[in-house]
Design a protein around this motif. Structure first.
Motif, PDB file in Angstrom:
ATOM      1  N   GLU A 117       0.035   6.754   1.012  1.00 53.80           N
ATOM      2  CA  GLU A 117       0.317   7.847   1.943  1.00 53.80           C
ATOM      3  C   GLU A 117       1.486   7.478   2.857  1.00 53.80           C
ATOM      4  O   GLU A 117       2.321   8.322   3.204  1.00 53.80           O
ATOM      5  CB  GLU A 117      -0.935   8.151   2.782  1.00 53.80           C
ATOM      6  N   GLY A 118       1.559   6.204   3.237  1.00 52.22           N
ATOM      7  CA  GLY A 118       2.642   5.731   4.096  1.00 52.22           C
ATOM      8  C   GLY A 118       3.997   5.911   3.438  1.00 52.22           C
ATOM      9  O   GLY A 118       4.960   6.354   4.071  1.00 52.22           O
ATOM     10  N   GLY A 156       4.889   9.650   2.903  1.00 51.95           N
ATOM     11  CA  GLY A 156       5.258  10.352   4.136  1.00 51.95           C
ATOM     12  C   GLY A 156       6.595   9.927   4.703  1.00 51.95           C
ATOM     13  O   GLY A 156       7.079  10.514   5.666  1.00 51.95           O
ATOM     14  N   PHE A 157       7.183   8.891   4.123  1.00 43.48           N
ATOM     15  CA  PHE A 157       8.400   8.321   4.718  1.00 43.48           C
ATOM     16  C   PHE A 157       9.680   8.971   4.197  1.00 43.48           C
ATOM     17  O   PHE A 157      10.621   9.201   4.942  1.00 43.48           O
ATOM     18  CB  PHE A 157       8.441   6.818   4.429  1.00 43.48           C
ATOM     19  N   SER A 205      12.328  11.664   2.621  1.00 41.57           N
ATOM     20  CA  SER A 205      12.554  13.107   2.775  1.00 41.57           C
ATOM     21  C   SER A 205      12.299  13.902   1.498  1.00 41.57           C
ATOM     22  O   SER A 205      11.905  15.055   1.562  1.00 41.57           O
ATOM     23  CB  SER A 205      13.997  13.377   3.199  1.00 41.57           C
ATOM     24  N   LEU A 213       4.377  15.881   1.548  1.00 37.36           N
ATOM     25  CA  LEU A 213       2.910  15.886   1.546  1.00 37.36           C
ATOM     26  C   LEU A 213       2.359  17.301   1.550  1.00 37.36           C
ATOM     27  O   LEU A 213       1.177  17.513   1.367  1.00 37.36           O
ATOM     28  CB  LEU A 213       2.377  15.094   2.744  1.00 37.36           C
ATOM     29  N   GLY A 215      15.754   9.868  -0.394  1.00 36.21           N
ATOM     30  CA  GLY A 215      16.145  10.543   0.838  1.00 36.21           C
ATOM     31  C   GLY A 215      15.754   9.775   2.076  1.00 36.21           C
ATOM     32  O   GLY A 215      14.800  10.144   2.761  1.00 36.21           O
ATOM     33  N   ALA A 216      16.472   8.680   2.348  1.00 37.33           N
ATOM     34  CA  ALA A 216      16.245   7.905   3.570  1.00 37.33           C
ATOM     35  C   ALA A 216      17.503   7.092   3.845  1.00 37.33           C
ATOM     36  O   ALA A 216      17.785   6.116   3.154  1.00 37.33           O
ATOM     37  CB  ALA A 216      15.032   6.988   3.433  1.00 37.33           C
ATOM     38  N   ARG A 233       7.703   1.543   2.536  1.00 39.98           N
ATOM     39  CA  ARG A 233       8.463   2.323   3.485  1.00 39.98           C
ATOM     40  C   ARG A 233       9.761   1.584   3.787  1.00 39.98           C
ATOM     41  O   ARG A 233       9.780   0.353   3.829  1.00 39.98           O
ATOM     42  CB  ARG A 233       7.663   2.489   4.786  1.00 39.98           C
ATOM     43  N   ARG A 262      11.518   0.192   6.016  1.00 40.57           N
ATOM     44  CA  ARG A 262      11.544  -0.324   7.373  1.00 40.57           C
ATOM     45  C   ARG A 262      12.324  -1.634   7.382  1.00 40.57           C
ATOM     46  O   ARG A 262      11.980  -2.560   6.648  1.00 40.57           O
ATOM     47  CB  ARG A 262      10.098  -0.560   7.829  1.00 40.57           C
ATOM     48  N   GLU A 306      16.856  10.560  10.892  1.00 45.19           N
ATOM     49  CA  GLU A 306      16.838   9.410   9.989  1.00 45.19           C
ATOM     50  C   GLU A 306      16.244   8.150  10.598  1.00 45.19           C
ATOM     51  O   GLU A 306      16.061   7.157   9.897  1.00 45.19           O
ATOM     52  CB  GLU A 306      18.248   9.124   9.463  1.00 45.19           C
ATOM     53  N   SER A 307      15.962   8.148  11.902  1.00 43.09           N
ATOM     54  CA  SER A 307      15.331   6.972  12.505  1.00 43.09           C
ATOM     55  C   SER A 307      14.052   6.661  11.735  1.00 43.09           C
ATOM     56  O   SER A 307      13.266   7.559  11.436  1.00 43.09           O
ATOM     57  CB  SER A 307      14.996   7.261  13.974  1.00 43.09           C
ATOM     58  N   CYS A 308      13.825   5.387  11.423  1.00 44.41           N
ATOM     59  CA  CYS A 308      12.646   5.072  10.606  1.00 44.41           C
ATOM     60  C   CYS A 308      11.368   5.182  11.432  1.00 44.41           C
ATOM     61  O   CYS A 308      10.288   5.305  10.882  1.00 44.41           O
ATOM     62  CB  CYS A 308      12.778   3.698   9.957  1.00 44.41           C
ATOM     63  N   GLY A 309      11.491   5.092  12.760  1.00 46.00           N
ATOM     64  CA  GLY A 309      10.322   5.267  13.614  1.00 46.00           C
ATOM     65  C   GLY A 309       9.624   3.978  13.968  1.00 46.00           C
ATOM     66  O   GLY A 309       8.586   3.993  14.623  1.00 46.00           O
ATOM     67  N   GLY A 344      -3.208   2.749   8.472  1.00 47.15           N
ATOM     68  CA  GLY A 344      -1.862   2.595   7.936  1.00 47.15           C
ATOM     69  C   GLY A 344      -0.922   3.487   8.720  1.00 47.15           C
ATOM     70  O   GLY A 344      -1.351   4.209   9.626  1.00 47.15           O
ATOM     71  N   ILE A 345       0.369   3.429   8.372  1.00 48.06           N
ATOM     72  CA  ILE A 345       1.367   4.232   9.065  1.00 48.06           C
ATOM     73  C   ILE A 345       2.034   5.141   8.057  1.00 48.06           C
ATOM     74  O   ILE A 345       2.451   4.703   6.990  1.00 48.06           O
ATOM     75  CB  ILE A 345       2.425   3.319   9.727  1.00 48.06           C
ATOM     76  N   SER A 346       2.130   6.418   8.399  1.00 49.98           N
ATOM     77  CA  SER A 346       2.875   7.342   7.538  1.00 49.98           C
ATOM     78  C   SER A 346       3.885   8.105   8.392  1.00 49.98           C
ATOM     79  O   SER A 346       4.000   7.883   9.588  1.00 49.98           O
ATOM     80  CB  SER A 346       1.923   8.303   6.823  1.00 49.98           C
ATOM     81  N   GLY A 347       4.615   9.018   7.745  1.00 46.32           N
ATOM     82  CA  GLY A 347       5.630   9.782   8.469  1.00 46.32           C
ATOM     83  C   GLY A 347       6.859   8.937   8.749  1.00 46.32           C
ATOM     84  O   GLY A 347       6.951   7.774   8.327  1.00 46.32           O
ATOM     85  N   ARG A 348       7.807   9.523   9.443  1.00 45.82           N
ATOM     86  CA  ARG A 348       9.054   8.814   9.750  1.00 45.82           C
ATOM     87  C   ARG A 348       9.584   9.291  11.090  1.00 45.82           C
ATOM     88  O   ARG A 348       9.280  10.411  11.504  1.00 45.82           O
ATOM     89  CB  ARG A 348      10.078   9.104   8.650  1.00 45.82           C
ATOM     90  N   GLY A 349      10.390   8.450  11.726  1.00 42.40           N
ATOM     91  CA  GLY A 349      11.014   8.849  12.984  1.00 42.40           C
ATOM     92  C   GLY A 349       9.969   9.256  14.001  1.00 42.40           C
ATOM     93  O   GLY A 349       8.936   8.612  14.140  1.00 42.40           O
ATOM     94  N   ILE A 350      10.225  10.354  14.695  1.00 40.82           N
ATOM     95  CA  ILE A 350       9.288  10.798  15.713  1.00 40.82           C
ATOM     96  C   ILE A 350       7.999  11.311  15.067  1.00 40.82           C
ATOM     97  O   ILE A 350       6.971  11.426  15.733  1.00 40.82           O
ATOM     98  CB  ILE A 350       9.951  11.871  16.616  1.00 40.82           C
ATOM     99  N   THR A 398       6.350   9.609  12.901  1.00 45.25           N
ATOM    100  CA  THR A 398       5.554   8.452  12.486  1.00 45.25           C
ATOM    101  C   THR A 398       4.153   8.552  13.077  1.00 45.25           C
ATOM    102  O   THR A 398       4.000   8.890  14.246  1.00 45.25           O
ATOM    103  CB  THR A 398       6.232   7.153  12.975  1.00 45.25           C
ATOM    104  N   ARG A 399       3.140   8.304  12.262  1.00 48.27           N
ATOM    105  CA  ARG A 399       1.776   8.483  12.760  1.00 48.27           C
ATOM    106  C   ARG A 399       0.808   7.523  12.082  1.00 48.27           C
ATOM    107  O   ARG A 399       1.032   7.080  10.956  1.00 48.27           O
ATOM    108  CB  ARG A 399       1.335   9.929  12.539  1.00 48.27           C
ATOM    109  N   VAL A 443      -2.440   6.711  10.149  1.00 47.80           N
ATOM    110  CA  VAL A 443      -3.317   7.414   9.205  1.00 47.80           C
ATOM    111  C   VAL A 443      -4.484   6.500   8.848  1.00 47.80           C
ATOM    112  O   VAL A 443      -4.418   5.287   9.027  1.00 47.80           O
ATOM    113  CB  VAL A 443      -2.573   7.839   7.909  1.00 47.80           C
TER     114      VAL A 443
END
Lengths: 597, 240
Positions: free
Chosen positions: A61-62, A65-66, A68, A72, A330-331, A348, A350, A492-495, B170-176, B178-179, B181
């Motif tokens: 899932e990580g 979700g990362f 583009s 999901l 797409g990253a 991801r 990162r 595009e910031s990875c977060g 775990g961590i999903s999403g990206r940038g702001i 990011t969350r 899970v």
């Protein structure tokens, strides 16, 4: 059956698993294919893939979700993504996207009722010299206009498979306008490998050193030093990676190199592999360029037939090396070498904590060299023709030539190869720039150069660049351009780290506030302070460079924003009229009476 | 600690700090009683380096002290007005990114984000609040998961993976986007094998993970940071 239920999911994914096996570092490739099958990554697919690979569900899932291009939530059977690079924007993409959505009764970011179509925007697709551009199910559409969009709308309504669409929609040109030694001179496949074998790896490394070759991806690290460090690093296996994740907006030279000079690039990788002792190499191809995959696979196959890849290369016993292509999804951050390695490992994107550096602990913790496409092409030339020949071109600190991707307000956008040291004046003359006012050198993360500085030259000493060269004529709204760049970084910031994850958002909000006419002198100070924090506290280059366009504008282009400022010391961030936007959307009104005075 | 081979030293704000090979700047500092502000770091787990509060200036270059190995001759500036001002800005960023309502939060007084804000003299959030909608997950019989308070330090991710061997988070999403899970197809904590006895249930520096039916057992005014500064608490071994 509900559209989002997948009772047959295991059978549907079986051929994908068959192709990729059970190694977790194939996760991103598996997810790419799952996205193609289902038009998103259903929860059931995540469970199924996690079970197959024996990894926690959260890992899958990580990753899903990362990136583009993975989604999901369901997207349309046809997914049209308009490139929102600043050049596409200047060529009219925002209007074209509205036109297209209006024509198909669709809102951007939403899926049509029949799940047929979704439309959205995406970061630069690397077609800046032939925009406005978009992607349809990953395939590049160039030179868009109303007529072409009408045709595309018809093809989608008629549910015609994208592979059967007229080829002219997908035509991508090289547009090489000026060639130097890298692009212009003939190259015989195998010449660089033969020369390397003849003079020995150690001697070839000396040639690399004599050449003074520095990385073409922007950072400019010495190739000879990187290769020597990797060569002596202990490890079970060594790897060489070609960084073809050309994500910096405005850059498209690697696309041309991969399209027409793939042999040169592969040869550079093979020479590098010989020197560092790698038996396996990866070409990390950005998702936007997946249309090149088939052609690149063919190039690799030909080289295998010619004995230039595979076992005992050119008859040299024990010289085994092969290249595998990995696709991105797409990253932008995956252009950063340690994020790219993470992505290659199916994670991801990162950026890693450093040290250790990839030359000692890279792919699967083994010594790894990551080089830009253009760097590897140069390395092949140097191996074949010697270091001195290369060092004779360019300037003291920047030997050789540089390929520029020129786009924006100029008559002849395309690919230009110059020896290092060329001035902006000369480049602007050559590309037919009309009344140039500013140039963004090396993309949003680079330097915004004003017309007063056009005497400066392209080189590591003065203006280093990864290749983007975007021209803006007088009259362009520079604030709008900078706004485009800060939106890009926020997207595009990875977060991972606080200063970049939150800072890029705050920067976006403040620039938007100024562009909307609510900015004050206070906001300018805020931008400077934010810029300082991002530059000094961020985890990687993305955060360090994200404030560059803003700070350059503040310093060099006061006219771009001053007329937008309110004559107040402070204005709250809360925008009263903006708060009515939801109500306007609901009522479908946008007339004067629906706005505050 | 205290191994005889610690002949190498760095200096932090002029003080000589010994270190042994493999120690980070943070390790060496903590062992020597020098406080470097931090939120995502906890010596019990693999260093992470994401909150960036522990950034220090090493020979003039900023580096993340919890991940940077100490090396001979490093001259480290830590407790300087400039760095503390930047750290305060980072804490303010975390405050506006999430939805941190201290007066109504059960973690108030035990919260490291709040305590770091006090330590760094934060008097207001300064930046505009994001007011991102974030979910509260009460599906687990013993534990609340309130993502409004999550600062993405990944301590629970690391604890569940490294100590509990469960990978609940775990961590999903990206940038702001990011969350955090959880490891369940439903996305609900109640459908994972998370237990209140897990290490991961007790490492959250804020109030994102709370044990149910413990609310206000310790009254406001008698909580950890009501008595002690975060710089003291985080220096204690095995603090939670």
């Amino acid at each position: 059956m509900e559209p989002h239920e997948f009772p047959q999911i295991e059978q549907q994914l079986a051929p994908v698993f068959e192709r990729h096996g059970r190694e977790a570092h194939w996760l991103l490739q598996i997810l790419r294919e799952a996205q193609e099958i289902f038009h998103f990554i259903p929860s059931a697919a995540i469970t199924c893939i996690a079970a197959h690979l024996g990894v926690p569900r959260t890992r899958v899932e990580g990753v899903a979700g990362f990136y583009s291009f993975l989604s999901l939530k369901p997207v349309g059977e046809y997914r049209v993504l308009f490139s929102d690079n600043v050049t596409d924007q200047m060529q009219g993409n925002p209007e074209l996207m509205r036109y297209f959505c209006h024509k198909l009764w669709l809102e951007p970011g939403k899926v049509s009722e029949d799940n047929l179509l979704s439309v959205d925007s995406t970061s630069c697709t690397g077609m800046c010299d032939q925009g406005p551009a978009a992607l349809v199910n990953g395939w590049p559409l160039t030179n868009l206009d109303h007529e072409r969009l009408d045709l595309i709308a018809e093809l989608i309504r008629g549910r015609k498979p994208v592979c059967d669409w007229p080829p002219m929609l997908f035509e991508v040109k090289d547009n090489i306008r000026r060639s130097g030694t890298l692009l212009g001179e003939p190259f015989a496949s195998g010449a660089a490998i033969r020369a390397t074998l003849a003079r020995s790896s150690a001697a070839t490394l000396l040639e690399m050193e004599a050449s003074g070759l520095r990385g073409r991806g922007g950072a400019g690290f010495s190739v000879a030093r990187k290769w020597s460090m990797c060569r002596v690093s202990p490890g079970e296996k060594h790897y060489i990676v070609c960084n073809a994740d050309e994500g910096e907006p405005g850059t498209f030279k690697d696309r041309v190199l991969l399209n027409s000079y793939a042999d040169l690039v592969c040869e550079g990788m093979t020479v590098g592999a010989r020197i560092i002792g790698a038996t396996k190499g990866f070409l990390y191809l950005r998702g936007e360029y997946c249309y090149l995959l088939h052609k690149l696979e063919q190039a690799l196959a030909q080289r295998r037939v010619a004995g230039l890849l595979g076992r005992n290369i050119l008859g040299e016993t024990g010289f085994d090396f092969d290249i595998e292509i990995h696709l991105g999804a797409g990253a932008y951050i995956c252009g950063e070498e340690s994020a790219l390695i993470e992505s290659l490992e199916g994670k991801r994107g990162r950026p890693r904590n450093r040290p250790p550096f990839p030359v000692t602990h890279g792919y699967l913790d083994q010594p790894t060299v990551v080089d830009n496409v253009e760097t590897l092409a140069c390395a092949a030339r140097i191996a074949a023709q010697g270091g001195e020949w290369f060092a004779a071109m360019g300037t003291a600190q920047s030997s050789g030539s540089k390929i520029l991707s020129i786009a924006g307000d100029c008559a002849r956008p395309g690919i230009y190869e110059y020896p290092f040291g060329v001035t902006l004046h000369e480049i602007l003359d050559d590309c037919g720039a009309e009344d140039p006012y500013a140039v963004q050198v090396s993309g949003p993360s680079g330097i915004l150069v004003s017309s007063k500085e056009f005497g400066r030259c392209i080189s590591f000493e003065d203006l280093p660049t990864a290749g983007a060269f975007t021209v803006f004529k007088r009259g362009r709204d520079l604030l709008q351009i900078v706004q485009n760049f800060v939106h890009f970084f926020a997207h595009e910031s990875c977060g991972f780290c606080t200063p970049c994850r939150v800072g890029t958002q705050l920067q976006k909000k403040i620039v938007d506030k100024i562009a909307n006419g609510h900015g004050t002198a206070y906001d300018l100070e805020e931008l400077k302070q934010l810029g300082h924090i991002m530059q000094t506290m961020s985890h990687c280059g993305l955060g360090h460079t994200a404030p560059n366009p803003v700070l350059d504008m503040l310093k060099k282009f006061p006219d771009a924003y001053q007329h937008k400022l309110k004559d107040l010391a402070f204005e709250p961030a809360f925008d009263l009229d903006g708060a009515l936007e939801t109500a306007r959307n609901i009522t479908g009104r946008d007339d004067a009476w629906a706005h505050l005075p | 600690m205290g191994a005889p081979a610690m002949s190498k030293t760095i200096t932090i704000d002029g003080k000589n700090v010994p270190f042994s090979d493999g120690q980070t700047i943070m390790d060496a500092a903590l062992a020597a009683g020098v406080y470097i502000p931090h939120l995502c770091h906890n010596p019990q787990f693999e260093p992470h380096g994401s909150c960036k509060l522990c950034v220090v200036s090493v020979n003039g270059r900023n580096m993340t002290s919890c991940t940077m190995p100490a090396a001979e001759d490093m001259v480290v500036a830590n407790n300087t007005p400039e760095l503390n001002s930047d750290r305060k800005a980072l804490v303010q960023m975390l405050f506006v990114e999430g939805n941190h309502i201290c007066p109504a939060c059960e973690a108030s007084g035990n919260c490291q984000l709040q305590a770091a804000a006090y330590y760094l003299d934060m008097l207001s959030p300064h930046y505009t609040h994001f007011y991102q909608p974030r979910a509260v997950d009460a599906s687990h019989p013993e534990i609340f998961l309130d993502l409004n308070r999550c600062i993405l330090c990944e301590l629970c991710v690391r604890a569940s993976r490294e100590v509990d061997g469960k990978n609940v988070f775990g961590i999903s999403g990206r940038g702001i986007g990011t969350r955090l899970v959880v490891n369940a197809a439903s996305g609900r904590l109640g459908d994972t094998n998370f237990a209140a006895t897990d290490k991961a249930a007790h490492v959250c520096p804020t109030g994102a993970i709370l044990i149910k039916r413990q609310g206000y057992r310790i009254p406001i005014g008698q909580r950890t940071f009501d008595h002690k500064n975060i710089s003291e608490v985080q220096m204690e071994p095995d603090h939670e």
